[in-house]
Design a protein around this motif. Structure first.
Motif, PDB file in Angstrom:
ATOM      1  N   GLY A  15     -22.676  -8.067 -30.561  1.00 10.21           N
ATOM      2  CA  GLY A  15     -22.530  -8.184 -29.120  1.00 10.21           C
ATOM      3  C   GLY A  15     -23.612  -7.443 -28.377  1.00 10.21           C
ATOM      4  O   GLY A  15     -24.582  -6.988 -28.954  1.00 10.21           O
ATOM      5  N   GLY A  16     -23.443  -7.354 -27.089  1.00 10.58           N
ATOM      6  CA  GLY A  16     -24.431  -6.691 -26.257  1.00 10.58           C
ATOM      7  C   GLY A  16     -24.233  -7.016 -24.802  1.00 10.58           C
ATOM      8  O   GLY A  16     -23.112  -7.159 -24.318  1.00 10.58           O
ATOM      9  N   ASN A  17     -25.344  -7.196 -24.102  1.00 11.10           N
ATOM     10  CA  ASN A  17     -25.334  -7.413 -22.677  1.00 11.10           C
ATOM     11  C   ASN A  17     -24.878  -8.833 -22.361  1.00 11.10           C
ATOM     12  O   ASN A  17     -25.224  -9.777 -23.058  1.00 11.10           O
ATOM     13  CB  ASN A  17     -26.741  -7.175 -22.122  1.00 11.10           C
ATOM     14  N   CYS A  18     -24.101  -8.959 -21.321  1.00 10.65           N
ATOM     15  CA  CYS A  18     -23.636 -10.260 -20.851  1.00 10.65           C
ATOM     16  C   CYS A  18     -24.074 -10.381 -19.394  1.00 10.65           C
ATOM     17  O   CYS A  18     -23.704  -9.556 -18.564  1.00 10.65           O
ATOM     18  CB  CYS A  18     -22.113 -10.331 -20.970  1.00 10.65           C
ATOM     19  N   ASP A  19     -24.883 -11.371 -19.094  1.00 11.32           N
ATOM     20  CA  ASP A  19     -25.472 -11.504 -17.764  1.00 11.32           C
ATOM     21  C   ASP A  19     -24.513 -12.245 -16.838  1.00 11.32           C
ATOM     22  O   ASP A  19     -24.644 -13.449 -16.614  1.00 11.32           O
ATOM     23  CB  ASP A  19     -26.808 -12.240 -17.879  1.00 11.32           C
ATOM     24  N   MET A  20     -23.531 -11.514 -16.321  1.00  5.14           N
ATOM     25  CA  MET A  20     -22.566 -12.082 -15.374  1.00  5.14           C
ATOM     26  C   MET A  20     -22.508 -11.204 -14.144  1.00  5.14           C
ATOM     27  O   MET A  20     -22.312  -9.994 -14.247  1.00  5.14           O
ATOM     28  CB  MET A  20     -21.155 -12.134 -15.985  1.00  5.14           C
TER      29      MET A  20
ATOM     30  N   ALA B 117     -21.162  -1.411 -16.447  1.00  2.84           N
ATOM     31  CA  ALA B 117     -21.907  -0.211 -16.056  1.00  2.84           C
ATOM     32  C   ALA B 117     -22.860  -0.630 -14.948  1.00  2.84           C
ATOM     33  O   ALA B 117     -23.941  -1.149 -15.214  1.00  2.84           O
ATOM     34  CB  ALA B 117     -22.658   0.376 -17.241  1.00  2.84           C
ATOM     35  N   GLY B 118     -22.433  -0.470 -13.706  1.00  4.33           N
ATOM     36  CA  GLY B 118     -23.241  -0.912 -12.579  1.00  4.33           C
ATOM     37  C   GLY B 118     -23.360  -2.419 -12.577  1.00  4.33           C
ATOM     38  O   GLY B 118     -22.382  -3.137 -12.521  1.00  4.33           O
ATOM     39  N   GLU B 119     -24.585  -2.927 -12.680  1.00  2.90           N
ATOM     40  CA  GLU B 119     -24.825  -4.367 -12.697  1.00  2.90           C
ATOM     41  C   GLU B 119     -24.737  -4.963 -14.096  1.00  2.90           C
ATOM     42  O   GLU B 119     -24.858  -6.166 -14.261  1.00  2.90           O
ATOM     43  CB  GLU B 119     -26.203  -4.668 -12.105  1.00  2.90           C
ATOM     44  N   HIS B 120     -24.567  -4.145 -15.112  1.00  2.00           N
ATOM     45  CA  HIS B 120     -24.586  -4.613 -16.489  1.00  2.00           C
ATOM     46  C   HIS B 120     -23.176  -4.727 -17.049  1.00  2.00           C
ATOM     47  O   HIS B 120     -22.320  -3.881 -16.808  1.00  2.00           O
ATOM     48  CB  HIS B 120     -25.409  -3.674 -17.370  1.00  2.00           C
ATOM     49  N   LEU B 121     -22.954  -5.777 -17.811  1.00  2.00           N
ATOM     50  CA  LEU B 121     -21.683  -6.013 -18.478  1.00  2.00           C
ATOM     51  C   LEU B 121     -21.953  -6.034 -19.979  1.00  2.00           C
ATOM     52  O   LEU B 121     -22.872  -6.703 -20.435  1.00  2.00           O
ATOM     53  CB  LEU B 121     -21.141  -7.378 -18.026  1.00  2.00           C
ATOM     54  N   TYR B 122     -21.183  -5.273 -20.736  1.00  2.00           N
ATOM     55  CA  TYR B 122     -21.355  -5.193 -22.177  1.00  2.00           C
ATOM     56  C   TYR B 122     -20.081  -5.636 -22.875  1.00  2.00           C
ATOM     57  O   TYR B 122     -18.994  -5.199 -22.510  1.00  2.00           O
ATOM     58  CB  TYR B 122     -21.696  -3.764 -22.605  1.00  2.00           C
TER      59      TYR B 122
ATOM     60  N   GLY C 208     -25.592 -11.584 -25.231  1.00  2.00           N
ATOM     61  CA  GLY C 208     -26.840 -11.388 -25.963  1.00  2.00           C
ATOM     62  C   GLY C 208     -26.716 -10.237 -26.927  1.00  2.00           C
ATOM     63  O   GLY C 208     -25.925  -9.319 -26.713  1.00  2.00           O
ATOM     64  N   GLY C 209     -27.510 -10.262 -27.985  1.00  2.57           N
ATOM     65  CA  GLY C 209     -27.492  -9.166 -28.969  1.00  2.57           C
ATOM     66  C   GLY C 209     -28.413  -8.044 -28.544  1.00  2.57           C
ATOM     67  O   GLY C 209     -29.333  -8.251 -27.758  1.00  2.57           O
ATOM     68  N   PHE C 210     -28.134  -6.847 -29.074  1.00  2.00           N
ATOM     69  CA  PHE C 210     -29.041  -5.716 -28.800  1.00  2.00           C
ATOM     70  C   PHE C 210     -30.279  -5.856 -29.648  1.00  2.00           C
ATOM     71  O   PHE C 210     -30.234  -6.277 -30.774  1.00  2.00           O
ATOM     72  CB  PHE C 210     -28.351  -4.388 -29.135  1.00  2.00           C
TER      73      PHE C 210
END
Length: 104
Positions: free
Chosen positions: A34-39, A76-81, A102-104
């Motif tokens: 897993g990782g960051n999700c751009d939502m 975390a702020g604008e980032h979704l993990y 997205g993956g790290f």
């Protein structure tokens, strides 16, 4: 919270929310996929996530999980993990909900 200059309210969370947030950040570091999700943080996207996750903390420091699938996430702020043990669960999330991680 006290960062060395006396107690201050940086996150707008009560003690339970702070502990859940710190726990989720720690758990995310140990999960393998897993990782960051751009939502964007919109009402529509929160409703979509609400179909697949239980929200433990709401707002800009949201913590959410799906114990049945082994999914854990936080904002975390604008980032979704979002992270999980197996890639199969992430693939199911992408196929059924159009949530791409997205993956790290």
């Amino acid at each position: 919270m006290d960062w060395g200059q006396g107690p201050q309210d940086y996150w707008g969370l009560d003690i339970e929310g702070v502990l859940l947030y710190l726990l989720s950040m720690n758990v995310l570091g140990f999960l393998s996929r897993g990782g960051n999700c751009d939502m964007e943080d919109t009402p529509e996207n929160r409703e979509l996530l609400g179909h697949y996750f239980h929200f433990l903390v709401e707002g800009k420091m949201a913590v959410f999980a799906n114990p049945d699938k082994g999914l854990v996430g936080c904002r975390a702020g604008e980032h979704l993990y979002i992270k999980v043990h197996t890639e199969k669960v992430l693939n199911q999330l992408e196929e059924t909900a159009d949530i791409f991680v997205g993956g790290f």
